[in-house]
Design a protein around this motif. Structure first.
Motif, PDB file in Angstrom:
ATOM      1  N   VAL A 113       0.860  -1.178   0.000  1.00 54.59           N
ATOM      2  CA  VAL A 113       0.000   0.000   0.000  1.00 54.59           C
ATOM      3  C   VAL A 113       0.899   1.232   0.000  1.00 54.59           C
ATOM      4  O   VAL A 113       1.614   1.510   0.967  1.00 54.59           O
ATOM      5  N   ASP A 114       0.888   1.960  -1.111  1.00 57.05           N
ATOM      6  CA  ASP A 114       1.732   3.143  -1.244  1.00 57.05           C
ATOM      7  C   ASP A 114       1.080   4.330  -0.542  1.00 57.05           C
ATOM      8  O   ASP A 114      -0.101   4.636  -0.762  1.00 57.05           O
ATOM      9  N   LEU A 115       1.883   5.000   0.299  1.00 57.96           N
ATOM     10  CA  LEU A 115       1.401   6.175   1.029  1.00 57.96           C
ATOM     11  C   LEU A 115       2.046   7.422   0.442  1.00 57.96           C
ATOM     12  O   LEU A 115       3.277   7.495   0.338  1.00 57.96           O
ATOM     13  N   PRO A 116       1.266   8.429   0.056  1.00 57.60           N
ATOM     14  CA  PRO A 116       1.849   9.641  -0.521  1.00 57.60           C
ATOM     15  C   PRO A 116       2.567  10.473   0.537  1.00 57.60           C
ATOM     16  O   PRO A 116       2.179  10.489   1.709  1.00 57.60           O
ATOM     17  N   VAL A 117       3.623  11.143   0.100  1.00 60.94           N
ATOM     18  CA  VAL A 117       4.329  12.093   0.969  1.00 60.94           C
ATOM     19  C   VAL A 117       4.102  13.491   0.418  1.00 60.94           C
ATOM     20  O   VAL A 117       3.659  13.672  -0.714  1.00 60.94           O
ATOM     21  N   ASP A 118       4.407  14.500   1.233  1.00 61.04           N
ATOM     22  CA  ASP A 118       4.169  15.872   0.792  1.00 61.04           C
ATOM     23  C   ASP A 118       5.347  16.391  -0.039  1.00 61.04           C
ATOM     24  O   ASP A 118       6.284  15.654  -0.356  1.00 61.04           O
ATOM     25  N   ALA A 124       2.650  12.642   6.346  1.00 65.29           N
ATOM     26  CA  ALA A 124       1.760  13.306   7.299  1.00 65.29           C
ATOM     27  C   ALA A 124       1.079  12.274   8.181  1.00 65.29           C
ATOM     28  O   ALA A 124       0.623  11.240   7.684  1.00 65.29           O
ATOM     29  N   PRO A 125       0.994  12.510   9.491  1.00 61.33           N
ATOM     30  CA  PRO A 125       0.276  11.579  10.359  1.00 61.33           C
ATOM     31  C   PRO A 125      -1.152  11.311   9.897  1.00 61.33           C
ATOM     32  O   PRO A 125      -1.650  10.195  10.040  1.00 61.33           O
ATOM     33  N   LEU A 329      16.215   8.799 -12.644  1.00 59.30           N
ATOM     34  CA  LEU A 329      15.823   9.944 -11.829  1.00 59.30           C
ATOM     35  C   LEU A 329      15.484   9.493 -10.411  1.00 59.30           C
ATOM     36  O   LEU A 329      15.030   8.376 -10.181  1.00 59.30           O
ATOM     37  N   SER A 330      15.695  10.389  -9.476  1.00 59.31           N
ATOM     38  CA  SER A 330      15.470  10.071  -8.070  1.00 59.31           C
ATOM     39  C   SER A 330      13.999   9.779  -7.790  1.00 59.31           C
ATOM     40  O   SER A 330      13.140  10.656  -7.973  1.00 59.31           O
ATOM     41  N   PRO A 331      13.676   8.571  -7.304  1.00 55.23           N
ATOM     42  CA  PRO A 331      12.293   8.299  -6.902  1.00 55.23           C
ATOM     43  C   PRO A 331      11.814   9.207  -5.780  1.00 55.23           C
ATOM     44  O   PRO A 331      10.614   9.470  -5.663  1.00 55.23           O
ATOM     45  N   VAL A 332      12.736   9.690  -4.958  1.00 58.28           N
ATOM     46  CA  VAL A 332      12.359  10.593  -3.868  1.00 58.28           C
ATOM     47  C   VAL A 332      11.814  11.898  -4.437  1.00 58.28           C
ATOM     48  O   VAL A 332      10.738  12.365  -4.049  1.00 58.28           O
ATOM     49  N   LEU A 333      12.538  12.491  -5.376  1.00 55.99           N
ATOM     50  CA  LEU A 333      12.091  13.755  -5.952  1.00 55.99           C
ATOM     51  C   LEU A 333      10.787  13.587  -6.716  1.00 55.99           C
ATOM     52  O   LEU A 333       9.908  14.458  -6.660  1.00 55.99           O
ATOM     53  N   LEU A 334      10.645  12.483  -7.411  1.00 52.69           N
ATOM     54  CA  LEU A 334       9.397  12.242  -8.137  1.00 52.69           C
ATOM     55  C   LEU A 334       8.239  12.058  -7.162  1.00 52.69           C
ATOM     56  O   LEU A 334       7.125  12.530  -7.416  1.00 52.69           O
ATOM     57  N   ALA A 335       8.489  11.366  -6.036  1.00 56.26           N
ATOM     58  CA  ALA A 335       7.436  11.195  -5.023  1.00 56.26           C
ATOM     59  C   ALA A 335       7.040  12.529  -4.408  1.00 56.26           C
ATOM     60  O   ALA A 335       5.897  12.699  -3.944  1.00 56.26           O
TER      61      ALA A 335
END
Length: 377
Positions: A113-118, A124-125, A329-335
């Motif tokens: 289950v993928d959780l989005p980040v800001d 976010a809690p 490309l960085s998955p972090v930046l894309l997320a």
């Protein structure tokens, strides 16, 4: 003299850790052996366990030594899922070790289950709370204490309270955070830490595991490390790790201020020299690692920036991952919501315990050499 500004990848060996390692390497014997040589090695190993536990704030029995952070993460994610089954709650922007461990249990039947980040790469809690409510069969939640690429710190106490309230084990990847900022093993089931990130030798890490944590071993054999990590442990590496950890946390507040000052000076210089530079991750302050400086430079290619700085005697990274010779490309930046074009201009500069003003001087002096990369086709 070349300036090393890639401490997030692996920092320099602390002299005290090097001395402890050199002395301990003279101890012969398997810690599992019952003769006097084996028991001398066992004494060193248990001394290391006690000292590391004191540094991180847990009980010695909760320290399970591993070969490094990657193994610790794999043991936490795969071992917990195999013990419980169900869904794995995975935030965006996690380290590759966590992502690929989750993918491994996905091939065994786990539902990811993928959780989005800001936009700062923070979970976010409220996002976790909604996911826990929607996923009653969750096997575990895994989250970074601080993002290794952009330096953003998560609100681990709030996330831990939510997971605990839902009865779901929480694994915290504290590899980038431990030794850089206060890191508490509180309210979580497992926490991964690494030696090479805080001034100890490579090749050793640890997973902190609660006595009651549901976890299954990945390696089988002699049943060392509470039966969770079979194999003969290196007492010398473990002791050097513990010594480095003690030193890292001894004067953490003052060191945070010193390293943040170097970072902030470098950031000001980057912004002046590269008008297209945009800071990524949380703003400097309590929500960001003190030694992390991650920018994207509009109109530039991160790899070109890296090579030009390297030629000028400054070692940094792009924050992108290179796998099998192919840069992606960085998955972090894309997320975080960046476009592919924005993510191509990534540059990560990171400071550590051995960083000095001279390193910042070298970086600022090298910035004019980046001009050829500022007009990417």
């Amino acid at each position: 003299m070349p300036a090393y500004l890639d401490h997030a990848a692996g920092t320099t060996l602390r002299p005290a850790a090097a001395a402890a390692l050199a002395e301990a390497l003279g101890t012969v014997g398997n810690p599992s052996s019952v003769h006097r040589h084996g028991q001398a090695a066992r004494a060193l190993l248990e001394e290391a366990r006690e000292r590391l536990a004191a540094a991180v704030g847990c009980e010695p029995v909760e320290v399970v030594f591993t070969s490094g952070g990657t193994e610790a993460v794999n043991l936490a994610v795969i071992g917990t899922w195999r013990s419980r089954g169900g869904a794995v709650l995975l935030p965006g922007g996690e380290h590759a070790a966590t992502v690929e461990a989750a993918e491994a249990v996905g091939r065994e039947g786990a539902r990811i289950v993928d959780l989005p980040v800001d936009a700062d790469a923070r979970l976010a809690p409220s996002v976790l709370a909604a996911a826990l409510e929607a996923e009653p069969d969750a096997a575990l939640v895994t989250v970074l204490a601080a993002n290794n690429e952009v330096g953003t710190r998560n609100d681990v106490p709030a996330l831990a309270a939510l997971a605990r309230g839902a009865g779901v084990p929480l694994h915290v990847d504290a590899i980038a955070a431990f030794g850089a900022v206060p890191t508490a093993f509180d309210g979580v089931e497992t926490m991964s830490v690494s030696s090479v990130k805080l001034g100890g030798p490579a090749g050793v890490g640890a997973l902190l595991v609660r006595r009651t944590a549901p976890i299954t071993a990945l390696l089988h054999g002699g049943g060392q490390e509470r039966g969770l990590r079979s194999g003969t442990p290196s007492a010398a590496l473990a002791l050097a790790f513990a010594v480095a950890a003690e030193e890292a946390v001894a004067d953490l507040e003052a060191e945070e201020r010193r390293i943040a000052g170097l970072r902030d000076r470098a950031l000001a210089g980057l912004r002046a020299a590269l008008p297209g530079a945009t800071l990524r991750g949380a703003e400097p302050g309590p929500r960001r690692l003190p030694g992390n400086l991650h920018v994207t430079v509009a109109g530039a290619d991160g790899e070109s920036l890296l090579f030009l700085l390297d030629a000028a005697g400054v070692s940094v990274s792009t924050g992108s991952a290179c796998l099998a010779g192919v840069t992606r490309l960085s998955p972090v930046l894309l997320a975080m919501g960046l476009t592919e074009d924005e993510a191509r201009g990534a540059l990560r500069i990171s400071f550590g315990h051995s960083s000095t003003e001279a390193d910042v001087d070298a970086l600022l002096a090298a910035l004019p050499a980046l001009a050829p990369a500022l007009a990417r086709p």
